[in-house]
Scaffold this motif. Structure first.
Motif, PDB file in Angstrom:
ATOM      1  N   MET A 134       0.847  -1.189   0.000  1.00  0.00           N
ATOM      2  CA  MET A 134       0.000   0.000   0.000  1.00  0.00           C
ATOM      3  C   MET A 134       0.889   1.249   0.000  1.00  0.00           C
ATOM      4  O   MET A 134       1.097   1.870   1.033  1.00  0.00           O
ATOM      5  N   THR A 135       1.441   1.577  -1.162  1.00  0.00           N
ATOM      6  CA  THR A 135       2.270   2.771  -1.260  1.00  0.00           C
ATOM      7  C   THR A 135       1.781   3.639  -2.414  1.00  0.00           C
ATOM      8  O   THR A 135       1.087   3.182  -3.299  1.00  0.00           O
ATOM      9  N   GLY A 136       2.144   4.908  -2.370  1.00  0.00           N
ATOM     10  CA  GLY A 136       1.724   5.854  -3.401  1.00  0.00           C
ATOM     11  C   GLY A 136       0.591   6.726  -2.888  1.00  0.00           C
ATOM     12  O   GLY A 136       0.397   6.888  -1.685  1.00  0.00           O
ATOM     13  N   MET A 137      -0.166   7.279  -3.810  1.00  0.00           N
ATOM     14  CA  MET A 137      -1.296   8.115  -3.423  1.00  0.00           C
ATOM     15  C   MET A 137      -2.341   7.249  -2.723  1.00  0.00           C
ATOM     16  O   MET A 137      -2.740   6.209  -3.229  1.00  0.00           O
ATOM     17  N   THR A 138      -2.741   7.694  -1.555  1.00  0.00           N
ATOM     18  CA  THR A 138      -3.636   6.911  -0.707  1.00  0.00           C
ATOM     19  C   THR A 138      -4.844   7.747  -0.317  1.00  0.00           C
ATOM     20  O   THR A 138      -4.704   8.880   0.125  1.00  0.00           O
ATOM     21  N   ARG A 139      -6.014   7.174  -0.508  1.00  0.00           N
ATOM     22  CA  ARG A 139      -7.258   7.820  -0.086  1.00  0.00           C
ATOM     23  C   ARG A 139      -7.534   7.373   1.337  1.00  0.00           C
ATOM     24  O   ARG A 139      -7.556   6.182   1.646  1.00  0.00           O
ATOM     25  N   ILE A 140      -7.765   8.368   2.207  1.00  0.00           N
ATOM     26  CA  ILE A 140      -8.055   8.093   3.613  1.00  0.00           C
ATOM     27  C   ILE A 140      -9.444   8.645   3.902  1.00  0.00           C
ATOM     28  O   ILE A 140      -9.766   9.769   3.504  1.00  0.00           O
ATOM     29  N   GLY A 165      -4.572   2.169  -4.851  1.00  0.00           N
ATOM     30  CA  GLY A 165      -4.769   1.213  -5.938  1.00  0.00           C
ATOM     31  C   GLY A 165      -5.833   0.208  -5.551  1.00  0.00           C
ATOM     32  O   GLY A 165      -6.914   0.580  -5.109  1.00  0.00           O
ATOM     33  N   GLU A 166      -5.518  -1.060  -5.652  1.00  0.00           N
ATOM     34  CA  GLU A 166      -6.459  -2.130  -5.304  1.00  0.00           C
ATOM     35  C   GLU A 166      -6.372  -2.554  -3.839  1.00  0.00           C
ATOM     36  O   GLU A 166      -7.158  -3.364  -3.383  1.00  0.00           O
ATOM     37  N   THR A 167      -5.394  -2.019  -3.112  1.00  0.00           N
ATOM     38  CA  THR A 167      -5.199  -2.419  -1.715  1.00  0.00           C
ATOM     39  C   THR A 167      -6.044  -1.563  -0.794  1.00  0.00           C
ATOM     40  O   THR A 167      -6.032  -0.344  -0.889  1.00  0.00           O
ATOM     41  N   ARG A 168      -6.763  -2.217   0.090  1.00  0.00           N
ATOM     42  CA  ARG A 168      -7.606  -1.527   1.055  1.00  0.00           C
ATOM     43  C   ARG A 168      -7.269  -2.026   2.456  1.00  0.00           C
ATOM     44  O   ARG A 168      -7.001  -3.194   2.662  1.00  0.00           O
ATOM     45  N   ARG A 169      -7.352  -1.109   3.399  1.00  0.00           N
ATOM     46  CA  ARG A 169      -7.076  -1.460   4.797  1.00  0.00           C
ATOM     47  C   ARG A 169      -7.931  -0.577   5.683  1.00  0.00           C
ATOM     48  O   ARG A 169      -8.098   0.605   5.400  1.00  0.00           O
ATOM     49  N   THR A 170      -8.464  -1.131   6.751  1.00  0.00           N
ATOM     50  CA  THR A 170      -9.241  -0.370   7.718  1.00  0.00           C
ATOM     51  C   THR A 170      -8.587  -0.499   9.081  1.00  0.00           C
ATOM     52  O   THR A 170      -8.236  -1.596   9.504  1.00  0.00           O
ATOM     53  N   LEU A 171      -8.438   0.626   9.734  1.00  0.00           N
ATOM     54  CA  LEU A 171      -7.902   0.659  11.090  1.00  0.00           C
ATOM     55  C   LEU A 171      -9.080   0.901  12.019  1.00  0.00           C
ATOM     56  O   LEU A 171      -9.793   1.894  11.873  1.00  0.00           O
ATOM     57  N   GLU A 172      -9.307  -0.025  12.929  1.00  0.00           N
ATOM     58  CA  GLU A 172     -10.429   0.060  13.861  1.00  0.00           C
ATOM     59  C   GLU A 172      -9.913   0.182  15.287  1.00  0.00           C
ATOM     60  O   GLU A 172      -9.059  -0.605  15.704  1.00  0.00           O
ATOM     61  N   ILE A 173     -10.427   1.141  16.001  1.00  0.00           N
ATOM     62  CA  ILE A 173     -10.133   1.260  17.428  1.00  0.00           C
ATOM     63  C   ILE A 173     -11.460   1.067  18.162  1.00  0.00           C
ATOM     64  O   ILE A 173     -12.391   1.850  17.980  1.00  0.00           O
ATOM     65  N   PRO A 174     -11.560   0.008  18.956  1.00  0.00           N
ATOM     66  CA  PRO A 174     -12.822  -0.279  19.652  1.00  0.00           C
ATOM     67  C   PRO A 174     -13.230   0.860  20.595  1.00  0.00           C
ATOM     68  O   PRO A 174     -12.385   1.612  21.096  1.00  0.00           O
ATOM     69  N   GLN A 175     -14.507   0.952  20.835  1.00  0.00           N
ATOM     70  CA  GLN A 175     -15.088   1.980  21.710  1.00  0.00           C
ATOM     71  C   GLN A 175     -14.350   2.076  23.046  1.00  0.00           C
ATOM     72  O   GLN A 175     -14.109   3.161  23.548  1.00  0.00           O
ATOM     73  N   ALA A 176     -13.970   0.946  23.593  1.00  0.00           N
ATOM     74  CA  ALA A 176     -13.303   0.928  24.904  1.00  0.00           C
ATOM     75  C   ALA A 176     -11.950   1.633  24.891  1.00  0.00           C
ATOM     76  O   ALA A 176     -11.443   2.010  25.943  1.00  0.00           O
ATOM     77  N   HIS A 177     -11.360   1.846  23.700  1.00  0.00           N
ATOM     78  CA  HIS A 177     -10.035   2.465  23.592  1.00  0.00           C
ATOM     79  C   HIS A 177     -10.070   3.845  22.940  1.00  0.00           C
ATOM     80  O   HIS A 177      -9.017   4.456  22.750  1.00  0.00           O
ATOM     81  N   LEU A 178     -11.256   4.345  22.596  1.00  0.00           N
ATOM     82  CA  LEU A 178     -11.349   5.650  21.922  1.00  0.00           C
ATOM     83  C   LEU A 178     -10.829   6.793  22.785  1.00  0.00           C
ATOM     84  O   LEU A 178     -10.284   7.767  22.252  1.00  0.00           O
ATOM     85  N   ALA A 179     -10.943   6.701  24.089  1.00  0.00           N
ATOM     86  CA  ALA A 179     -10.419   7.760  24.961  1.00  0.00           C
ATOM     87  C   ALA A 179      -8.903   7.893  24.788  1.00  0.00           C
ATOM     88  O   ALA A 179      -8.361   8.996  24.845  1.00  0.00           O
ATOM     89  N   LYS A 180      -8.212   6.793  24.527  1.00  0.00           N
ATOM     90  CA  LYS A 180      -6.772   6.838  24.296  1.00  0.00           C
ATOM     91  C   LYS A 180      -6.458   7.560  22.987  1.00  0.00           C
ATOM     92  O   LYS A 180      -5.511   8.346  22.919  1.00  0.00           O
ATOM     93  N   LEU A 181      -7.258   7.295  21.950  1.00  0.00           N
ATOM     94  CA  LEU A 181      -7.071   7.987  20.675  1.00  0.00           C
ATOM     95  C   LEU A 181      -7.327   9.483  20.836  1.00  0.00           C
ATOM     96  O   LEU A 181      -6.562  10.315  20.325  1.00  0.00           O
ATOM     97  N   ARG A 182      -8.356   9.824  21.559  1.00  0.00           N
ATOM     98  CA  ARG A 182      -8.663  11.256  21.784  1.00  0.00           C
ATOM     99  C   ARG A 182      -7.569  11.941  22.604  1.00  0.00           C
ATOM    100  O   ARG A 182      -7.205  13.078  22.337  1.00  0.00           O
ATOM    101  N   ARG A 183      -7.025  11.252  23.591  1.00  0.00           N
ATOM    102  CA  ARG A 183      -5.933  11.800  24.383  1.00  0.00           C
ATOM    103  C   ARG A 183      -4.680  11.955  23.511  1.00  0.00           C
ATOM    104  O   ARG A 183      -3.967  12.959  23.615  1.00  0.00           O
ATOM    105  N   PHE A 184      -4.431  10.986  22.642  1.00  0.00           N
ATOM    106  CA  PHE A 184      -3.322  11.073  21.694  1.00  0.00           C
ATOM    107  C   PHE A 184      -3.479  12.341  20.849  1.00  0.00           C
ATOM    108  O   PHE A 184      -2.542  13.118  20.707  1.00  0.00           O
TER     109      PHE A 184
END
Length: 143
Positions: A68-74, A118-137
């Motif tokens: 998964m390199t190059g122009m990437t849609r997020i 391109g044809e490669t897709r990936r999803t990053l999931e952070i469960p509800q129980a850990h969202l406070a850590k993402l927000r603090r980050f």
């Protein structure tokens, strides 16, 4: 007998870790600030987010995703952005995101970030129980 013990030890090493062993850990005591999807106390990583405090730039590393390199849609929620993803060490891919961008805000709110190159897709999931850590980050990274 020792052959049996050696075979058992080898089997334990090659057995994948159970899904329950994976967690999200925030390392905020020093720079850079890191949010890691890991098995604690092992070298096992799926992804990391890291930043210099106050920089407003998060660097996302996805491991075992070398194609998964190059122009990437997020995308997160209804927000999208285009960015450049680059190959990292040991089959990883790195992407930079601004923490003040609507995509990152939606990611912090909902916990899901999808990426495609391109044809490669990936999803990053952070469960509800850990969202406070993402927000603090995000709080620690924002300038």
């Amino acid at each position: 007998m020792s052959i049996l013990i050696a075979a058992w030890a080898l089997a334990l090493q090659s057995t994948p870790a159970p899904e329950t062993a994976w967690t999200w850990t925030l390392y905020a005591d020093s720079a850079p600030v890191v949010l890691a999807n890991e098995i604690p106390d092992t070298p096992s990583l799926r992804s990391t987010l890291e930043c210099e405090p106050g920089s407003s730039v998060a660097r996302l590393t996805l491991y075992q995703t070398s194609d998964m390199t190059g122009m990437t849609r997020i995308a997160a929620g209804t927000s999208t952005a285009m960015t450049q993803s680059e190959a990292g060490r040991a089959g990883s891919v790195k992407v930079a995101l601004r923490t003040d961008h609507p995509v990152f805000a939606a990611f912090a709110r909902e916990g899901s970030l999808s990426m495609s190159a391109g044809e490669t897709r990936r999803t990053l999931e952070i469960p509800q129980a850990h969202l406070a850590k993402l927000r603090r980050f995000a709080e620690l990274c924002s300038g």
